[in-house]
Scaffold this motif. Structure first.
Motif, PDB file in Angstrom:
ATOM      1  N   LYS B 189      52.062 -20.698 -18.004  1.00  0.00           N
ATOM      2  CA  LYS B 189      53.546 -20.326 -17.353  1.00  0.00           C
ATOM      3  C   LYS B 189      54.204 -21.838 -17.488  1.00  0.00           C
ATOM      4  N   ALA B 190      55.423 -21.657 -17.941  1.00  0.00           N
ATOM      5  CA  ALA B 190      56.212 -22.953 -17.592  1.00  0.00           C
ATOM      6  C   ALA B 190      56.364 -23.359 -16.485  1.00  0.00           C
ATOM      7  N   GLY B 191      56.099 -24.563 -16.154  1.00  0.00           N
ATOM      8  CA  GLY B 191      56.422 -25.381 -14.990  1.00  0.00           C
ATOM      9  C   GLY B 191      55.387 -25.544 -14.168  1.00  0.00           C
ATOM     10  N   ASP B 192      54.128 -24.699 -14.430  1.00  0.00           N
ATOM     11  CA  ASP B 192      52.827 -24.718 -13.821  1.00  0.00           C
ATOM     12  C   ASP B 192      51.951 -26.072 -14.087  1.00  0.00           C
ATOM     13  N   THR B 193      51.809 -26.477 -15.190  1.00  0.00           N
ATOM     14  CA  THR B 193      51.223 -27.771 -15.394  1.00  0.00           C
ATOM     15  C   THR B 193      52.131 -28.738 -15.716  1.00  0.00           C
ATOM     16  N   LEU B 194      52.278 -29.794 -14.981  1.00  0.00           N
ATOM     17  CA  LEU B 194      53.091 -31.178 -15.113  1.00  0.00           C
ATOM     18  C   LEU B 194      52.154 -32.127 -15.602  1.00  0.00           C
ATOM     19  N   LEU B 195      52.635 -32.894 -16.435  1.00  0.00           N
ATOM     20  CA  LEU B 195      51.925 -34.099 -17.171  1.00  0.00           C
ATOM     21  C   LEU B 195      52.479 -35.318 -16.531  1.00  0.00           C
ATOM     22  N   GLY B 196      51.543 -36.489 -16.163  1.00  0.00           N
ATOM     23  CA  GLY B 196      51.979 -37.516 -15.662  1.00  0.00           C
ATOM     24  C   GLY B 196      52.118 -38.619 -16.532  1.00  0.00           C
ATOM     25  N   HIS B 197      51.286 -39.584 -16.582  1.00  0.00           N
ATOM     26  CA  HIS B 197      51.208 -40.588 -17.645  1.00  0.00           C
ATOM     27  C   HIS B 197      49.962 -40.718 -18.478  1.00  0.00           C
ATOM     28  N   LYS B 204      39.347 -46.569 -23.307  1.00  0.00           N
ATOM     29  CA  LYS B 204      39.539 -45.534 -22.641  1.00  0.00           C
ATOM     30  C   LYS B 204      41.080 -44.969 -22.729  1.00  0.00           C
ATOM     31  N   VAL B 205      41.198 -43.811 -22.775  1.00  0.00           N
ATOM     32  CA  VAL B 205      42.636 -43.162 -22.785  1.00  0.00           C
ATOM     33  C   VAL B 205      42.379 -42.378 -21.296  1.00  0.00           C
ATOM     34  N   LEU B 206      43.460 -42.621 -20.446  1.00  0.00           N
ATOM     35  CA  LEU B 206      43.532 -41.887 -19.273  1.00  0.00           C
ATOM     36  C   LEU B 206      44.674 -41.120 -19.140  1.00  0.00           C
ATOM     37  N   VAL B 207      44.391 -39.829 -18.959  1.00  0.00           N
ATOM     38  CA  VAL B 207      45.723 -39.003 -18.627  1.00  0.00           C
ATOM     39  C   VAL B 207      45.890 -38.275 -17.386  1.00  0.00           C
ATOM     40  N   ALA B 208      46.895 -38.480 -16.748  1.00  0.00           N
ATOM     41  CA  ALA B 208      46.868 -37.899 -15.245  1.00  0.00           C
ATOM     42  C   ALA B 208      47.710 -36.571 -15.268  1.00  0.00           C
ATOM     43  N   ILE B 209      47.291 -35.624 -14.849  1.00  0.00           N
ATOM     44  CA  ILE B 209      47.762 -34.344 -14.706  1.00  0.00           C
ATOM     45  C   ILE B 209      47.867 -33.877 -13.336  1.00  0.00           C
ATOM     46  N   PRO B 210      49.167 -34.266 -12.840  1.00  0.00           N
ATOM     47  CA  PRO B 210      49.441 -34.204 -11.511  1.00  0.00           C
ATOM     48  C   PRO B 210      49.228 -32.693 -10.822  1.00  0.00           C
ATOM     49  N   SER B 211      49.576 -31.958 -11.467  1.00  0.00           N
ATOM     50  CA  SER B 211      49.595 -30.346 -10.884  1.00  0.00           C
ATOM     51  C   SER B 211      48.253 -29.971 -10.844  1.00  0.00           C
ATOM     52  N   THR B 212      47.186 -30.510 -11.456  1.00  0.00           N
ATOM     53  CA  THR B 212      45.873 -29.870 -11.325  1.00  0.00           C
ATOM     54  C   THR B 212      45.031 -31.115 -10.576  1.00  0.00           C
ATOM     55  N   GLY B 213      45.449 -32.188 -10.293  1.00  0.00           N
ATOM     56  CA  GLY B 213      45.127 -32.958  -9.313  1.00  0.00           C
ATOM     57  C   GLY B 213      43.906 -33.931 -10.279  1.00  0.00           C
ATOM     58  N   LEU B 214      44.009 -33.958 -11.410  1.00  0.00           N
ATOM     59  CA  LEU B 214      42.865 -34.552 -12.303  1.00  0.00           C
ATOM     60  C   LEU B 214      43.255 -35.855 -13.139  1.00  0.00           C
TER      61      LEU B 214
END
Lengths: 344, 323
Positions: B189-197, B204-214
């Motif tokens: 659903k649009a807006g449910d998953t928000l991406l960080g940086h 290593k490549v680090l991807v922050a996904i704020p909405s899942t806390g991971l």
């Protein structure tokens, strides 16, 4: 399977089969998306409502500031996609005054609703201690003055209404006496507004605005009088025939302009045909944005310009010309309803 | 700023103490607030620092100032060097990456669209970079919110909010691989998953996904390595992590916008080791931080919109380098 296990299995299956709740309904993110559930040494982490921002505006803007509706906007000169309300970033403008020949500085304070946002550097309205034409104190104005964060009334854009519940921004209780606006809004996650993709306003806009702005544009003290909730009548014919300054050859096809919306119970919300009948209504949002714009009074266009050549001469964001084929000689959009002969 | 002012000092102190108490392993660093990055004139300070990036080769620090449509560059001591003004070629700079030769890839608005641009080290606009390739088939137009480069500068990592995807591409934008960041894009659903940086440290490549806390960690080829974080708002939980950095000891430094705090997690054990800073207005305290970066001297830089701060903390291990 024994009986209790079977009951449990049915219960769990029922939970899994239920529709997924949306964010504001307690779904994904749920409470912790906006609230911190812990205190430190007895002190709420941030605000008295355990919000994760200093106030509700800062909390809302974390998701909706520069995405998901772009309600704050990116930059005063490049605000990004617009979805109807207009981005609040214009509150930070240096000068909005596009009136030709005028040296008067009209600061961004006049761009719209001065919601308070510490993170964005937006403070209480210095010009109006209370809502013009009303009593709502500016010092409590945040997103949740108008929008119910929990969407309990299931209204358009989560607006408060007379049915339920009370607005409590910053603890200030405000009772909406008029019902919420009836409208079908475009998705804030999809393409921005355009003449063919726009909110379809059905009814109740002006009455709703009057919850706070009861005495504007009327009475002997009004600096500018104008009907606020008015059947368009002959103006509907003007609206349909007007295709830009000097061109009144329209038939209603391609007549709709998102810069001059109107209310109509039958409005489809898509397509760009003009009002189908004289009962379509003028309302506050026909001329004003609900949030802010790069024009004084949150105007959908700058009311001070003579022609579109004046748009942006103050250095503010130039509102795009709705009639690019006409070019810089396009006049004020008062003409959309009134034609070339604008009454005094 | 009633509560921020009133509570900042106490909460900052208490949060630090709680952080120490909450740590379930030995302390790995003694983070200490050092300074706030400032421009030379008081009348023209940073408006809304979106992202902060360190150039591990030169030690320079790059800050995107979204509100004032510019990039501000500081030396490794925190002294302002120069700025790259946008307006004509770009607005709303969201993130950037710097290659070993000093060229900049910028994620910003280019005209009416959000995209990538290549700038030279003086800020001269060279060209827009569009993503292309078969991997994009079936995707909606990308909405690129963050960008990073591999240590050799040849591989680009772009975070796409519209497709919930990490695109791995060459410098010309030709996509080699797309890493889907949600389980099923079609049911999203649009807006449910928000991406960080997205950030690259070492291999290593680090991807922050704020909405899942991971924090999702990949190798440079996009193969999953590990996922760290645990959604929540209590101590050592990740409420809304916006960005992460990897140090040479294998620890991941995370900035959490919701809890308004920094954390150190161990990448391999996936355990939270320590927290630092906390909410407040006093120097060193944070309010809704947007991004962080780690340099080769063990300094952490944290950007936030409130008061336009980019705060510097010392005492960390240096950034990871390519083995």
């Amino acid at each position: 399977m024994n009986r209790s296990a079977a009951v449990t299995a049915i219960f769990v299956a029922g939970l899994l089969a239920g529709p997924a709740a949306a964010f504001h309904d307690g779904g994904v993110g749920a409470c912790s998306g906006c609230h911190a559930s812990h205190e430190v040494d007895g002190i709420p982490l941030i605000s008295s409502y355990l919000l994760i921002g200093e106030n509700s505006t800062d909390t809302c803007l974390r998701c909706h500031g520069m995405a998901s509706g772009n309600t704050w906007g990116l930059d005063v000169l490049a605000p990004g996609p617009q979805y109807g309300g207009g981005p609040f970033v214009f509150l930070l403008e240096d000068n909005l005054n596009d009136e030709p020949g005028s040296s008067l500085i009209i600061s961004g304070d006049h761009a719209g609703h001065n919601v308070i946002s510490p993170s964005m550097g937006a403070n209480t309205d210095v010009n109006n201690p209370a809502a013009p034409g009303g009593t709502y104190p500016s010092s409590y104005l945040t997103c949740t003055s108008c929008h119910d964060p929990h969407g309990q009334g299931n209204h358009f854009r989560f607006l408060y209404g007379s049915d339920y519940p009370l607005s409590r921004s910053g603890g200030y209780e405000f009772n909406y006496t008029s019902p919420a606006i009836q409208a079908d809004g475009i998705s804030i996650f999809g393409p921005p507004e355009s003449d063919t993709n726009h909110t379809a306003y059905r009814s109740g806009v002006s009455q709703w605005c009057q919850n706070c702005h009861n005495r504007v544009h009327r009475g002997s003290n009004a600096s500018f009088e104008h009907p606020q909730n008015h059947g368009m009548g002959d103006e509907a014919r003007n609206y349909n025939s007007y295709l830009g300054t000097g061109d009144d050859s329209g038939t209603g096809v391609n007549a709709y302009k998102v810069l001059v919306p109107y209310e109509d119970m039958q409005s489809p919300g898509t397509g760009d045909s003009g009002p189908a009948n004289p009962s379509s209504r003028l309302m506050c949002l026909s001329c004003h944005r609900a949030h802010a714009s790069s024009a004084p009074y949150a105007g959908r266009w700058d009311f001070n310009i003579l022609t579109w050549a004046d748009e942006g001469i103050s250095g503010s964001y130039p509102i795009p010309n709705p009639y690019p084929l006409i070019g810089p000689s396009q006049g004020s959009l008062c003409q959309k309803c009134h034609g070339m002969e604008i009454p005094d | 700023m009633r509560l921020l002012s009133a509570s900042s000092g106490a909460v900052f102190l208490v949060a630090s103490l709680l952080a120490a108490a909450a740590a379930n392993a030995e302390d790995v660093a003694t983070p200490l607030y050092h300074q706030n990055l400032k421009l030379p004139t008081q009348a023209d300070q940073l408006g809304f620092p979106g992202s902060v990036v360190t150039d591990l080769k030169t030690g320079e620090i790059f800050v995107t100032d979204i509100r004032k449509r510019r990039l501000a560059i500081f030396d490794q001591r925190g002294m302002f060097l120069y700025q790259i003004a946008g307006g004509e070629q770009f607005t709303a700079p969201r993130d950037l990456a710097v290659d070993p030769n000093g060229y900049i890839i910028l994620a910003a608005r280019l005209g009416e669209d959000r995209g990538l641009a290549l700038l030279d080290f003086d800020g001269l606009f060279i060209k827009a970079i569009g993503l292309s390739g078969e991997a994009l088939d079936g995707s909606v137009p990308p909405e690129l919110v963050s960008v990073a480069l591999s240590p050799d500068g040849q591989t680009m990592f772009a975070l796409d909010q519209a497709n919930y995807t990490l695109w791995i591409a060459d410098r010309e934008g030709k996509v080699r691989k797309g890493v889907l960041l949600v389980p099923d894009k079609s049911s999203e659903k649009a807006g449910d998953t928000l991406l960080g940086h997205v950030d690259v440290y070492g291999d290593k490549v680090l991807v922050a996904i704020p909405s899942t806390g991971l924090i999702h960690i990949y190798d440079l080829g996009g193969e999953p390595h590990v996922v760290i974080g645990r959604k929540g708002t209590s101590p050592c939980r990740t409420g809304f992590p916006m960005a992460a950095a990897l140090d040479r000891d294998g620890n991941v430094i995370i900035i959490d916008q919701q809890r308004t705090i920094g954390m150190i997690w161990n990448m391999e054990s996936r355990k939270c080791l320590q927290e630092f800073s906390g909410i407040g207005r006093s120097p060193g305290a944070m309010y809704q931080p947007n991004d962080l970066a780690l340099d080769s001297r063990g300094n952490v830089y944290v950007s936030q919109g409130f008061e336009g701060r980019v705060q510097v903390y010392k005492g960390f291990a240096p950034a990871a380098r390519t083995p």
